[in-house]
Design an enzyme around this catalytic site. Structure first.
Site, PDB file in Angstrom:
ATOM      1  N   GLY A 169     -15.045   8.047  -7.480  1.00 33.65           N
ATOM      2  CA  GLY A 169     -13.578   7.448  -6.556  1.00 33.65           C
ATOM      3  C   GLY A 169     -13.325   8.492  -5.799  1.00 33.65           C
ATOM      4  O   GLY A 169     -14.050   8.778  -4.862  1.00 33.65           O
ATOM      5  N   GLY A 170     -12.261   9.050  -5.724  1.00 30.10           N
ATOM      6  CA  GLY A 170     -11.502   9.967  -4.903  1.00 30.10           C
ATOM      7  C   GLY A 170     -12.343  11.097  -4.290  1.00 30.10           C
ATOM      8  O   GLY A 170     -12.333  11.636  -3.342  1.00 30.10           O
ATOM      9  N   ALA A 405     -38.891   7.705  23.049  1.00 27.82           N
ATOM     10  CA  ALA A 405     -38.733   8.616  22.225  1.00 27.82           C
ATOM     11  C   ALA A 405     -38.919   9.965  22.905  1.00 27.82           C
ATOM     12  O   ALA A 405     -38.561  11.070  22.602  1.00 27.82           O
ATOM     13  CB  ALA A 405     -39.557   8.402  21.132  1.00 27.82           C
TER      14      ALA A 405
HETATM   15  C1  HXC Z   1      -7.532  12.505 -16.411  1.00 33.35           C
HETATM   16  C2  HXC Z   1      -9.574  12.418 -17.155  1.00 33.35           C
HETATM   17  C3  HXC Z   1     -10.197  11.727 -16.196  1.00 33.35           C
HETATM   18  C4  HXC Z   1      -9.088  11.371 -15.214  1.00 33.35           C
HETATM   19  C5  HXC Z   1     -11.767  12.577 -17.325  1.00 33.35           C
HETATM   20  N1  HXC Z   1     -10.644  13.004 -18.054  1.00 33.35           N
HETATM   21  N2  HXC Z   1     -11.552  11.795 -16.198  1.00 33.35           N
HETATM   22  N3  HXC Z   1      -8.403  12.726 -17.384  1.00 33.35           N
HETATM   23  N4  HXC Z   1      -7.856  11.593 -15.533  1.00 33.35           N
HETATM   24  N5  HXC Z   1      -9.507  10.855 -14.240  1.00 33.35           N
HETATM   25  C6  HXC Z   1     -10.618  13.660 -19.427  1.00 33.35           C
HETATM   26  C7  HXC Z   1     -10.842  12.763 -20.523  1.00 33.35           C
HETATM   27  O1  HXC Z   1      -9.917  12.240 -20.835  1.00 33.35           O
HETATM   28  C8  HXC Z   1     -11.580  13.870 -21.423  1.00 33.35           C
HETATM   29  O2  HXC Z   1     -10.274  14.498 -22.158  1.00 33.35           O
HETATM   30  C9  HXC Z   1     -12.211  14.831 -20.382  1.00 33.35           C
HETATM   31  O3  HXC Z   1     -11.814  14.539 -19.332  1.00 33.35           O
HETATM   32  C10 HXC Z   1     -13.690  14.574 -20.409  1.00 33.35           C
HETATM   33  O4  HXC Z   1     -13.899  13.102 -20.178  1.00 33.35           O
HETATM   34  P1  HXC Z   1     -15.180  12.378 -21.119  1.00 33.35           P
HETATM   35  O5  HXC Z   1     -14.694  10.934 -20.850  1.00 33.35           O
HETATM   36  O6  HXC Z   1     -14.868  12.785 -22.475  1.00 33.35           O
HETATM   37  O7  HXC Z   1     -16.379  12.933 -20.519  1.00 33.35           O
HETATM   38  P2  HXC Z   1     -17.652  12.169 -20.114  1.00 33.35           P
HETATM   39  O8  HXC Z   1     -18.051  11.181 -21.508  1.00 33.35           O
HETATM   40  O9  HXC Z   1     -18.584  13.207 -19.837  1.00 33.35           O
HETATM   41  O10 HXC Z   1     -17.322  11.123 -19.031  1.00 33.35           O
HETATM   42  C11 HXC Z   1     -17.190  11.671 -17.803  1.00 33.35           C
HETATM   43  C12 HXC Z   1     -16.508  10.713 -16.721  1.00 33.35           C
HETATM   44  C13 HXC Z   1     -15.237   9.669 -17.393  1.00 33.35           C
HETATM   45  C14 HXC Z   1     -17.791   9.583 -16.372  1.00 33.35           C
HETATM   46  C15 HXC Z   1     -16.028  11.056 -15.800  1.00 33.35           C
HETATM   47  O11 HXC Z   1     -14.518  10.741 -18.073  1.00 33.35           O
HETATM   48  C16 HXC Z   1     -14.892   8.746 -16.726  1.00 33.35           C
HETATM   49  O12 HXC Z   1     -15.215   7.765 -16.436  1.00 33.35           O
HETATM   50  N6  HXC Z   1     -13.268   9.214 -16.251  1.00 33.35           N
HETATM   51  C17 HXC Z   1     -12.775   8.409 -15.499  1.00 33.35           C
HETATM   52  C18 HXC Z   1     -13.138   8.037 -14.080  1.00 33.35           C
HETATM   53  C19 HXC Z   1     -12.214   7.374 -13.263  1.00 33.35           C
HETATM   54  O13 HXC Z   1     -12.088   6.125 -13.159  1.00 33.35           O
HETATM   55  N7  HXC Z   1     -11.245   8.033 -12.329  1.00 33.35           N
HETATM   56  C20 HXC Z   1     -10.389   7.609 -11.492  1.00 33.35           C
HETATM   57  C21 HXC Z   1     -11.380   7.271 -10.160  1.00 33.35           C
HETATM   58  S1  HXC Z   1     -10.234   6.353  -8.965  1.00 33.35           S
HETATM   59  P3  HXC Z   1     -10.350  15.273 -23.509  1.00 33.35           P
HETATM   60  O14 HXC Z   1      -9.051  15.751 -23.688  1.00 33.35           O
HETATM   61  O15 HXC Z   1     -10.873  14.330 -24.511  1.00 33.35           O
HETATM   62  O16 HXC Z   1     -11.611  16.393 -23.254  1.00 33.35           O
HETATM   63  C22 HXC Z   1      -9.872   7.573  -7.894  1.00 33.35           C
HETATM   64  C23 HXC Z   1      -9.041   7.026  -6.959  1.00 33.35           C
HETATM   65  C24 HXC Z   1      -8.798   8.012  -5.855  1.00 33.35           C
HETATM   66  O17 HXC Z   1     -10.264   8.534  -7.909  1.00 33.35           O
HETATM   67  C25 HXC Z   1      -8.821   7.412  -4.442  1.00 33.35           C
HETATM   68  C26 HXC Z   1      -8.481   8.127  -3.553  1.00 33.35           C
HETATM   69  C27 HXC Z   1      -8.970   7.864  -2.085  1.00 33.35           C
END
Ligand code: HXC
Length: 510
Positions: A169-170, A405
């Site tokens: 993502g971001g 080239a």
């Molecule tokens: C808040 C988050 C988080 C997020 C992970 N966590 N991503 N908290 N915001 N984006 C937290 C989880 O709740 C968890 O908390 C801890 O981090 C570890 O995550 P897990 O899922 O348990 O780990 P894992 O199984 O290793 O998976 C990692 C991951 C997954 C693949 C990164 O967490 C994931 O898919 N996260 C979301 C990714 C996402 O969609 N992000 C937004 C993208 S959009 P606890 O408390 O349980 O430890 C974006 C737009 C921006 O970024 C655009 C700007 C141009």
């Protein structure tokens, strides 16, 4: 007083604990170091000065006010690498998955701003889940501010990104605007949208590794400039890279002591080019024999292997090398090689790193695949990059320099300062077979005539002397003296100064 000091120590200990023992253990089980362990390895021992370890997020949605961890998922500050200042931020996956909140972004922005004021490189270590989902647009705004600073710093201070876990993502666009991206095998991946979204939108089923693992980006997409086996190797190699890089666009290249004299000659180079012009040889052997102590840091070594790019030193000073690689596709220029070379040349030019180009190129790669993919525009990128470069350009043609080239690869015509050729060089519009088949088409049915015509063409054109007679080649040099001749040319060009026409900016064929 003692209480106050103890309280500070206690708060520091809490911040250093990140997301707690369980999450740190999970991080280690995956083969990853923590954000702070990574910093310890990257920087000189005891040199890290941390900023903002007590910063917490200010979110009150979804019960976040009850869950605050000092540092807010990123460790920031500065330190030294072999005594030279660098700024850094290291995402802490144990704290909210390293996700970016408004305050987390502000911490990164602070070190970006400080690095720019101090004109020192900045390194980002990525291991994060993207935007902090609970914060919504505040996180998106934070990303935008970081991106803008990446762009303002581009060409002013070196920016390096190391992907050491998830980066989605971001999080991907900040690295994408930095100078170099490196990844760690098996534990890191980068993509704009993850496998779940891919499945929903395109029905394609892929794993995270297949979609954006280290081998995908270092060998296929070219997004990454290298991949390392584990965190330790990646961080130690970053120390090595930083030793090659200038602190900023005005500092000049770093100078390190070297034990190897530039007067050294290497007789083995006299037989590097095989007698048979169609037999390949490894151009990296030449680079290794020319640089101080054989120390060459290759950039994008697994991508577009038909061109080699990277840093070495001559007489202790950094030089960027660009070389056609006869071992892969005979060293032909295709779209990927042109883009790879162009980006490297532009980095060197932005940071005043002289460029040495080794040429053995049979031309541009023909075919629909290349033309449909925009070879004209991609090839133009490399041509544009060399033509625009004002740093010292020293070129050595070792064997083939055919067609367009020849012009592109830092020829005299596009700005080469010192252009040498080995006696084995063949500088012509094309190879003998192709040339004879075109200009003596009527003789094709007569093998004897064709053989005579081919010999005539080879004798006349397949040498460095037609170009040398015109002054396009400054001298035909002995291969064994290549290091010495390049070193002398670079010393002579040390204070080269060229003014380009005034303009807002150019319009590189992107
Ligand atoms: C808040 C988050 C988080 C997020 C992970 N966590 N991503 N908290 N915001 N984006 C937290 C989880 O709740 C968890 O908390 C801890 O981090 C570890 O995550 P897990 O899922 O348990 O780990 P894992 O199984 O290793 O998976 C990692 C991951 C997954 C693949 C990164 O967490 C994931 O898919 N996260 C979301 C990714 C996402 O969609 N992000 C937004 C993208 S959009 P606890 O408390 O349980 O430890 C974006 C737009 C921006 O970024 C655009 C700007 C141009």
């Amino acid at each position: 007083m003692k209480d106050i000091l103890d309280r500070l120590e206690q708060r520091r200990t809490e911040a250093r604990a990140g997301g707690g023992d369980k999450r740190i253990e999970a991080q280690h089980k995956r083969g990853k170091l923590t954000a702070r362990e990574r910093i310890e390895l990257l920087l000189d021992k005891g040199s890290f000065e941390e900023f903002d370890m007590f910063v917490e997020h200010r979110s009150t949605d979804f019960g976040m006010e009850k869950s605050k961890i000092p540092g807010d998922g990123v460790v920031t500050g500065w330190g030294t690498v072999n005594g030279r200042t660098v700024y850094l931020f290291s995402k802490d996956f144990t704290v909210f998955g390293g996700s970016l909140s408004e305050t987390h972004a502000q911490k990164i922005m602070k070190v970006q701003d400080m690095a720019m004021k101090a004109r020192a490189p900045i390194i980002g270590l990525f291991d994060a889940g993207g935007a902090r989902i609970q914060e919504g647009v505040a996180a998106l705004g934070g990303y935008g501010e970081v991106f803008k600073r990446n762009v303002l710093a581009s060409g002013v201070i070196p920016q390096i990104s190391v992907i050491m876990g998830p980066c989605a993502g971001g999080d991907v666009y900040s690295p994408a605007m930095t100078d170099f991206i490196f990844m760690v095998r098996d534990t890191s991946y980068m993509f704009v949208t993850g496998p779940d979204v891919v499945k929903t939108v395109t029905n394609e089923v892929v794993t995270a590794e297949e979609l954006g693992g280290a081998s995908v980006h270092s060998a296929k997409s070219g997004v990454a400039d290298g991949a390392f086996e584990n965190d330790v190797e990646a961080l130690l190699q970053m120390r090595r890279l930083i030793d090659f890089l200038p602190a900023n666009n005005e500092s000049g290249v770093p100078e390190w002591p070297t034990a190897q004299s530039v007067e050294d000659i290497d007789e083995s180079l006299d037989t590097l080019v095989p007698d048979n012009p169609n037999k390949p040889y490894d151009i990296k052997e030449l680079i290794q024999k020319v640089v101080d102590e054989g120390d060459f840091f290759e950039i994008a070594g697994a991508y577009a292997k038909n061109i080699v790019t990277g840093f070495g030193r001559i007489a202790g000073r950094t030089v960027g090398f660009v070389a056609n690689q006869p071992l892969v596709l005979a060293g032909v220029l295709d779209s990927d090689a042109s883009r790879k070379g162009a980006r490297f040349v532009r980095f060197c030019d932005a940071f005043n790193i002289p460029i040495v180009t080794f040429v053995d190129v049979p031309g541009f790669l023909p075919g629909t695949a290349q033309e449909y993919n925009g070879l004209i525009k991609h090839g133009a990128k490399l041509l544009f990059a060399y033509s625009q470069a004002t740093v010292p350009l020293v070129t050595v043609i070792t064997r083939k320099a055919f067609g367009g080239a020849y012009d592109v690869m830092a020829s005299k015509h596009v700005g080469g300062d010192v252009n040498y050729a080995w006696p084995t060089a063949q500088i012509a519009v094309m190879g003998a077979k192709g040339a004879v088949e075109i200009i003596f088409r009527t003789d094709i049915g007569d093998p004897e005539k064709i053989a005579a015509r081919t010999k005539e063409y080879e004798d006349r054109f397949l040498s460095p002397f037609v170009a040398a007679e015109r002054g396009y080649i400054d001298d035909v040099i002995m291969p064994h003296s290549t290091r010495k001749r390049i070193a002398r040319a670079l010393a002579m060009l040390k204070d080269k100064h060229v003014e380009m026409p005034r303009r807002k900016h150019d319009n590189l064929p992107v």
